[in-house]
Design a protein around this motif. Structure first.
Motif, short mmCIF file in Angstrom:
data_model
loop_
_atom_site.label_atom_id
_atom_site.label_comp_id
_atom_site.label_asym_id
_atom_site.label_seq_id
_atom_site.Cartn_x
_atom_site.Cartn_y
_atom_site.Cartn_z
N GLU A 122 0.81 -1.21 0.00
CA GLU A 122 0.00 0.00 0.00
C GLU A 122 0.85 1.27 0.00
OE1 GLU A 122 -3.97 1.78 2.13
OE2 GLU A 122 -2.99 0.04 3.00
N ASN B 76 0.41 4.24 -2.65
CA ASN B 76 0.17 5.62 -2.23
C ASN B 76 1.21 6.57 -2.80
OD1 ASN B 76 -2.13 4.91 -0.87
ND2 ASN B 76 -1.18 4.94 1.15
N LEU C 143 -6.44 -0.36 1.22
CA LEU C 143 -6.27 -1.46 0.26
C LEU C 143 -5.88 -2.76 0.96
CD1 LEU C 143 -4.31 0.41 -2.52
CD2 LEU C 143 -6.70 -0.27 -2.58
#
Length: 57
Positions: free
Chosen positions: A5, A9, A52
């Motif tokens: 993640e 990001n 996520l």
């Protein structure tokens, strides 16, 4: 491909930075409207709830 993640990001923040740079140099209203649409889509992915990947994984 991003594997976690944090990498996802980072990619989304990079996309937002690109949109900001393009927005700073354009005066085309159609392009500005499209940039706003793209920004909302990226922010929706970036700030989604739940994240996520769950904390337990």
């Amino acid at each position: 491909m991003p594997t976690n993640e944090k990498e996802i990001n980072c990619n989304l923040f990079d996309q937002l930075s690109i949109l900001e740079r393009i927005e700073a140099v354009t005066k085309d209203e159609a392009a500005l409207k499209q940039i706003a649409i793209e920004r909302r889509q990226i922010e929706r992915k970036l700030y989604q709830k739940p994240p996520l990947i769950s904390e337990s994984q």
